[in-house]
Design a protein around this motif. Structure first.
Motif, PDB file in Angstrom:
ATOM      1  N   ASP A   1       5.339   3.346   5.049  1.00  0.00           N
ATOM      2  CA  ASP A   1       6.793   4.000   5.580  1.00  0.00           C
ATOM      3  C   ASP A   1       6.383   5.083   6.016  1.00  0.00           C
ATOM      4  OD1 ASP A   1       5.802   4.717   2.928  1.00  0.00           O
ATOM      5  OD2 ASP A   1       7.447   4.152   1.494  1.00  0.00           O
ATOM      6  N   ARG A   2       5.818   5.928   5.349  1.00  0.00           N
ATOM      7  CA  ARG A   2       5.267   7.232   5.401  1.00  0.00           C
ATOM      8  C   ARG A   2       4.116   7.741   6.493  1.00  0.00           C
ATOM      9  NH1 ARG A   2       5.258   9.875  -0.246  1.00  0.00           N
ATOM     10  NH2 ARG A   2       4.179   7.374  -0.198  1.00  0.00           N
ATOM     11  N   PRO A   3       4.127   8.741   7.035  1.00  0.00           N
ATOM     12  CA  PRO A   3       3.296   9.440   8.151  1.00  0.00           C
ATOM     13  C   PRO A   3       1.581   9.290   7.043  1.00  0.00           C
ATOM     14  CG  PRO A   3       4.400  10.482   8.616  1.00  0.00           C
ATOM     15  CD  PRO A   3       5.051  10.193   7.015  1.00  0.00           C
TER      16      PRO A   3
ATOM     17  N   ARG B   1       3.761  16.540  16.861  1.00  0.00           N
ATOM     18  CA  ARG B   1       4.649  17.897  16.909  1.00  0.00           C
ATOM     19  C   ARG B   1       6.124  17.449  17.284  1.00  0.00           C
ATOM     20  NH1 ARG B   1       2.213  17.936  12.864  1.00  0.00           N
ATOM     21  NH2 ARG B   1       0.071  19.752  12.276  1.00  0.00           N
ATOM     22  N   ALA B   2       6.527  17.287  18.710  1.00  0.00           N
ATOM     23  CA  ALA B   2       7.784  17.003  19.138  1.00  0.00           C
ATOM     24  C   ALA B   2       8.495  16.196  18.381  1.00  0.00           C
ATOM     25  CB  ALA B   2       7.516  16.263  20.676  1.00  0.00           C
ATOM     26  N   ASP B   3       7.909  14.893  17.727  1.00  0.00           N
ATOM     27  CA  ASP B   3       8.622  13.500  17.774  1.00  0.00           C
ATOM     28  C   ASP B   3       9.058  14.506  15.651  1.00  0.00           C
ATOM     29  OD1 ASP B   3       8.451  11.254  14.869  1.00  0.00           O
ATOM     30  OD2 ASP B   3       7.566  10.055  16.709  1.00  0.00           O
ATOM     31  N   ALA B   4      10.543  13.823  15.079  1.00  0.00           N
ATOM     32  CA  ALA B   4      11.345  15.016  13.988  1.00  0.00           C
ATOM     33  C   ALA B   4      10.378  13.699  13.032  1.00  0.00           C
ATOM     34  CB  ALA B   4      12.332  14.599  14.127  1.00  0.00           C
ATOM     35  N   GLU B   5       9.685  13.011  12.637  1.00  0.00           N
ATOM     36  CA  GLU B   5       9.319  12.048  11.541  1.00  0.00           C
ATOM     37  C   GLU B   5       7.638  12.444  11.685  1.00  0.00           C
ATOM     38  OE1 GLU B   5      10.678   7.773  11.325  1.00  0.00           O
ATOM     39  OE2 GLU B   5      12.159   8.451  12.157  1.00  0.00           O
ATOM     40  N   LEU B   6       6.904  12.920  12.824  1.00  0.00           N
ATOM     41  CA  LEU B   6       5.679  13.021  12.626  1.00  0.00           C
ATOM     42  C   LEU B   6       5.313  14.690  12.339  1.00  0.00           C
ATOM     43  CD1 LEU B   6       4.539  10.363  14.585  1.00  0.00           C
ATOM     44  CD2 LEU B   6       4.697  10.289  11.874  1.00  0.00           C
ATOM     45  N   SER B   7       6.120  15.494  13.002  1.00  0.00           N
ATOM     46  CA  SER B   7       6.342  16.632  13.054  1.00  0.00           C
ATOM     47  C   SER B   7       5.607  17.605  11.941  1.00  0.00           C
ATOM     48  CB  SER B   7       7.524  17.699  13.610  1.00  0.00           C
ATOM     49  OG  SER B   7       7.819  17.435  12.489  1.00  0.00           O
ATOM     50  N   ALA B   8       5.298  17.477  10.715  1.00  0.00           N
ATOM     51  CA  ALA B   8       4.543  17.267   9.286  1.00  0.00           C
ATOM     52  C   ALA B   8       3.398  17.493   8.938  1.00  0.00           C
ATOM     53  CB  ALA B   8       6.153  17.716   8.482  1.00  0.00           C
ATOM     54  N   THR B   9       3.013  16.351  10.034  1.00  0.00           N
ATOM     55  CA  THR B   9       1.530  15.511   9.465  1.00  0.00           C
ATOM     56  C   THR B   9       0.812  16.462   9.810  1.00  0.00           C
ATOM     57  OG1 THR B   9       2.762  13.939   9.305  1.00  0.00           O
ATOM     58  CG2 THR B   9       0.693  13.421  10.404  1.00  0.00           C
TER      59      THR B   9
ATOM     60  N   GLU C   1       0.647   4.684  18.275  1.00  0.00           N
ATOM     61  CA  GLU C   1       0.831   3.103  17.677  1.00  0.00           C
ATOM     62  C   GLU C   1       1.349   3.277  16.190  1.00  0.00           C
ATOM     63  OE1 GLU C   1      -0.321   0.045  19.964  1.00  0.00           O
ATOM     64  OE2 GLU C   1       1.255  -0.721  21.582  1.00  0.00           O
ATOM     65  N   SER C   2      -0.381   3.663  15.213  1.00  0.00           N
ATOM     66  CA  SER C   2      -0.602   3.731  14.307  1.00  0.00           C
ATOM     67  C   SER C   2       0.849   4.468  13.935  1.00  0.00           C
ATOM     68  CB  SER C   2      -1.910   3.656  13.864  1.00  0.00           C
ATOM     69  OG  SER C   2      -2.186   5.133  14.318  1.00  0.00           O
ATOM     70  N   LEU C   3       0.835   5.641  13.944  1.00  0.00           N
ATOM     71  CA  LEU C   3       1.378   6.933  13.621  1.00  0.00           C
ATOM     72  C   LEU C   3       3.136   6.491  13.444  1.00  0.00           C
ATOM     73  CD1 LEU C   3      -0.091   9.993  14.599  1.00  0.00           C
ATOM     74  CD2 LEU C   3      -0.365   9.397  12.636  1.00  0.00           C
ATOM     75  N   ARG C   4       3.338   5.594  14.461  1.00  0.00           N
ATOM     76  CA  ARG C   4       4.864   5.230  14.776  1.00  0.00           C
ATOM     77  C   ARG C   4       5.436   3.668  13.883  1.00  0.00           C
ATOM     78  NH1 ARG C   4       5.234   7.050  21.012  1.00  0.00           N
ATOM     79  NH2 ARG C   4       5.968   9.505  20.427  1.00  0.00           N
ATOM     80  N   GLY C   5       4.233   3.529  13.846  1.00  0.00           N
ATOM     81  CA  GLY C   5       3.955   2.035  13.218  1.00  0.00           C
ATOM     82  C   GLY C   5       4.588   0.598  14.154  1.00  0.00           C
TER      83      GLY C   5
ATOM     84  N   MET D   1       1.028  -1.244  -0.548  1.00  0.00           N
ATOM     85  CA  MET D   1       0.150   0.150  -0.104  1.00  0.00           C
ATOM     86  C   MET D   1       0.656   1.310   0.009  1.00  0.00           C
ATOM     87  SD  MET D   1      -2.953   1.909   3.028  1.00  0.00           S
ATOM     88  CE  MET D   1      -3.960   0.829   2.423  1.00  0.00           C
ATOM     89  N   ASP D   2       0.870   2.300  -0.700  1.00  0.00           N
ATOM     90  CA  ASP D   2       1.313   3.399  -0.770  1.00  0.00           C
ATOM     91  C   ASP D   2       0.937   3.603   0.664  1.00  0.00           C
ATOM     92  OD1 ASP D   2       1.964   5.488  -0.980  1.00  0.00           O
ATOM     93  OD2 ASP D   2       1.207   6.556  -3.233  1.00  0.00           O
ATOM     94  N   ALA D   3       1.866   4.604   1.608  1.00  0.00           N
ATOM     95  CA  ALA D   3       1.835   5.047   2.757  1.00  0.00           C
ATOM     96  C   ALA D   3       0.825   6.943   2.479  1.00  0.00           C
ATOM     97  CB  ALA D   3       2.652   5.828   3.103  1.00  0.00           C
TER      98      ALA D   3
END
Length: 148
Positions: free
Chosen positions: A57-59, A82-90, A44-48, A1-3
């Motif tokens: 593989d992406r938010p 917002r504090a998570d570098a991988e999720l902050s722009a979601t 949990e779902s956001l962090r995989g 699936m395309d993330a």
């Protein structure tokens, strides 16, 4: 699936979750609408993590967070995103059936992209989430959607 083709709906009221999910699925074909009923499951779902390991593989394209959830409130989840570098722009849209000025101000201060009311009337609820789905999946441009 395309993330890039999933939407996270974090809503603890099962009736609201069912209705909003149906509206989004009809409005956003090709997007998987993932529902969770508490803040811990949202993270949990956001962090995989847990049952979500390796699923994306992406938010998500957008996170829709109910303000009042058990475990962690929508604001606590927003703060963590917002504090998570991988999720902050979601993109994160907060929603609530009862909105107070202070909670809306706090959501925006923490980085919410929008705050919408969950109307009790089905026609209004349908219109709100139809428009929300269309905007975030068709009109909004994310870096992943850019051709160059």
């Amino acid at each position: 699936m395309d993330a890039a083709s999933w939407i996270l709906l974090a809503e603890n009221d099962p009736d609201d979750a069912f209705l909003i999910k149906r509206i989004l699925e009809q409005t956003c074909p090709g997007f998987e609408v993932v529902t969770v009923d508490n803040g811990f499951a949202a993270l949990e779902s956001l962090r995989g993590e847990g049952e979500w390991t390796g699923k994306w593989d992406r938010p998500p394209t957008v996170v829709i967070l109910d303000h009042a959830m058990p475990g962690q409130t929508g604001l606590e989840v927003l703060r963590t995103i917002r504090a998570d570098a991988e999720l902050s722009a979601t993109p994160v849209v907060m929603c609530s059936g009862v909105m107070g000025r202070l909670q809306v101000q706090e959501a925006y201060r923490l980085g919410a992209n929008a705050y919408v009311e969950k109307p009790c009337d089905f026609n209004r609820l349908s219109r709100v989430f139809h428009q929300l789905g269309e905007f975030w999946t068709e009109s909004n441009v994310t870096p992943e959607r850019c051709a160059i």
